[in-house]
Design an enzyme around this catalytic site. Structure first.
Site, PDB file in Angstrom:
ATOM      1  N   LYS A 246       0.815  -1.223   0.000  1.00  0.00           N
ATOM      2  CA  LYS A 246       0.000   0.000   0.000  1.00  0.00           C
ATOM      3  C   LYS A 246       0.841   1.262   0.000  1.00  0.00           C
ATOM      4  O   LYS A 246       2.036   1.247   0.275  1.00  0.00           O
ATOM      5  CB  LYS A 246      -0.987  -0.041   1.161  1.00  0.00           C
ATOM      6  CG  LYS A 246      -2.087  -1.064   0.859  1.00  0.00           C
ATOM      7  CD  LYS A 246      -3.368  -0.813   1.566  1.00  0.00           C
ATOM      8  CE  LYS A 246      -4.418  -1.805   1.029  1.00  0.00           C
ATOM      9  NZ  LYS A 246      -5.379  -2.189   2.047  1.00  0.00           N
ATOM     10  N   ARG A 281      -3.551 -10.154   4.889  1.00  0.00           N
ATOM     11  CA  ARG A 281      -3.939 -10.220   3.470  1.00  0.00           C
ATOM     12  C   ARG A 281      -2.784  -9.678   2.635  1.00  0.00           C
ATOM     13  O   ARG A 281      -2.445  -8.499   2.743  1.00  0.00           O
ATOM     14  CB  ARG A 281      -5.215  -9.390   3.280  1.00  0.00           C
ATOM     15  CG  ARG A 281      -5.766  -9.400   1.865  1.00  0.00           C
ATOM     16  CD  ARG A 281      -7.006  -8.530   1.772  1.00  0.00           C
ATOM     17  NE  ARG A 281      -7.547  -8.528   0.430  1.00  0.00           N
ATOM     18  CZ  ARG A 281      -7.142  -7.734  -0.543  1.00  0.00           C
ATOM     19  NH1 ARG A 281      -6.168  -6.856  -0.328  1.00  0.00           N
ATOM     20  NH2 ARG A 281      -7.695  -7.801  -1.735  1.00  0.00           N
TER      21      ARG A 281
HETATM   22  N1  HH2 Z   1      -7.412  -3.855   0.586  1.00  0.00           N
HETATM   23  C1  HH2 Z   1      -7.758  -3.933  -0.723  1.00  0.00           C
HETATM   24  C2  HH2 Z   1      -8.810  -4.743  -1.145  1.00  0.00           C
HETATM   25  N2  HH2 Z   1      -9.494  -5.502  -0.249  1.00  0.00           N
HETATM   26  N3  HH2 Z   1      -9.844  -6.252   1.970  1.00  0.00           N
HETATM   27  C3  HH2 Z   1      -9.529  -6.194   3.271  1.00  0.00           C
HETATM   28  N4  HH2 Z   1     -10.216  -6.940   4.173  1.00  0.00           N
HETATM   29  N5  HH2 Z   1      -8.515  -5.391   3.751  1.00  0.00           N
HETATM   30  C4  HH2 Z   1      -7.783  -4.601   2.898  1.00  0.00           C
HETATM   31  O1  HH2 Z   1      -6.892  -3.872   3.380  1.00  0.00           O
HETATM   32  C5  HH2 Z   1      -8.103  -4.620   1.496  1.00  0.00           C
HETATM   33  C6  HH2 Z   1      -9.163  -5.474   1.064  1.00  0.00           C
HETATM   34  C7  HH2 Z   1      -6.982  -3.126  -1.723  1.00  0.00           C
HETATM   35  O2  HH2 Z   1      -5.901  -3.846  -2.219  1.00  0.00           O
HETATM   36  P1  HH2 Z   1      -5.885  -4.685  -3.586  1.00  0.00           P
HETATM   37  O3  HH2 Z   1      -6.890  -5.774  -3.582  1.00  0.00           O
HETATM   38  O4  HH2 Z   1      -4.508  -5.145  -3.836  1.00  0.00           O
HETATM   39  O5  HH2 Z   1      -6.207  -3.594  -4.703  1.00  0.00           O
HETATM   40  P2  HH2 Z   1      -7.470  -3.216  -5.569  1.00  0.00           P
HETATM   41  O6  HH2 Z   1      -8.543  -2.707  -4.671  1.00  0.00           O
HETATM   42  O7  HH2 Z   1      -6.930  -2.151  -6.511  1.00  0.00           O
HETATM   43  O8  HH2 Z   1      -7.925  -4.460  -6.310  1.00  0.00           O
END
Ligand code: HH2
Length: 303
Positions: A246, A281
């Protein structure tokens, strides 16, 4: 509701996870007596760090196989990005078309692995649970879809309630990152999500809370939330941390490429483990598994 039991160890103390150290997920359960690693599988064209890499189902399944071999306990499948710049909300039909074939294939090939669905939409959650998912990871903490809590109660799935503000398009921006006291605000807002879940009939042992690092949070807010994990644990639920790649990791380290932030991510997660988080995660499973297992062994030796 009481927090996890405090175990004295000299001048320090560590939290034993609540609900007997078990997270109930559908008919099964996940033991929280060691760090649990949730591998991220974004089947999206536009996720902030891995968009477009796994949106082809066969590549998605290969990536799931790799993360499982590296020690992931859970595979979190997402079909809609919340990226900070220009997240494009997708329809439930499009999201379902992305995630359902991948979930079905992972469930068939890896029946021992727990699958979670990262969605804010109850229709997508229902389809994903029907295809073999056992956890609903709702980054809106049940704020955005009024049917979501009832669906999760009916399906008796595990639930992750993450803190955020705003909607899918702006929740990872700074638009709503306005706080007098970020820890009290996030704690109160997560408590409200938890109350909705409990009032809808979801068993407390199925619920995990997540401070939502980077969601309506500048770097200082995300750091404050990691530092305050013991206060969140006092809400009585296990804690999940989503630090992976992040912005705050990039800002602290000066590493601009999200794909090169695995070392900073490991640092955040080890600190989170020491402060009471139990589920992590991540995109990069191997370094996380290795670091958390060693940190955990040290913590156990210190008891
Ligand atoms: N962060 C993201 C998405 N889902 N779920 C939980 N429980 N906690 C988090 O911190 C979280 C999440 C964002 O990260 P990512 O899936 O890599 O990116 P994107 O939203 O661009 O798909």
């Amino acid at each position: 509701m009481t927090g996890g039991e405090r175990v004295s160890r000299g001048t320090d103390s560590i939290q034993r996870p609540p609900h007997g150290g078990r997270w109930r997920v559908g008919a099964g359960e996940i033991a929280l007596d060691r760090p649990v690693v949730m591998g991220i599988l974004n089947v999206t064209p536009d996720s902030f760090s891995d968009g477009g890499r796994f949106d082809d189902p066969s590549r998605a399944i290969e990536q799931a196989a790799l993360m499982i071999a590296e020690g992931a306990d859970i595979i979190d499948v997402g079909g809609e990005s919340t990226r900070p710049q220009g997240a494009k909300p997708v329809s439930a039909a499009e999201e379902r078309a992305r995630v359902v074939p991948v979930i079905r294939a992972i469930a068939e090939r890896f029946p021992q692995t727990t699958i979670s669905i990262d969605t804010v939409k109850s229709e997508t959650a229902e389809a994903a649970l029907g295809a073999g998912a056992r956890i609903v990871n709702d980054v809106s903490g049940f704020r955005l879809d009024p049917r979501m809590a009832a669906v999760c109660a009916r399906e008796r799935c595990g639930v992750v309630l993450m803190h955020s503000r705003g909607d899918v398009a702006d929740m990872a921006t700074f638009q709503h990152a306005v706080y007098d006291d970020v820890v009290s605000a996030v704690s109160d807002e997560l408590r409200a999500s938890l109350d909705v879940a409990l009032e809808s009939g979801i068993d407390a042992s199925a619920i995990v809370l997540d401070p939502g690092l980077g969601f309506a949070k500048r770097s200082e807010h995300s750091l404050a939330m990691i530092a305050a994990l013991p206060r969140l644990a006092a809400l009585g639920q296990p804690i999940l941390l989503g630090a992976s790649r992040k912005r705050f990791v990039g800002e602290l380290t000066g590493v601009r490429d999200p794909g090169a932030r695995q070392f900073g991510t490991v640092g955040a997660n080890v600190a989170g483990l020491l402060l009471g988080a139990r589920i992590f995660r991540v995109h990069d499973v191997a370094p996380t598994r290795q670091a958390l297992d060693v940190a955990w062994a040290v913590m156990e030796a210190a008891r």
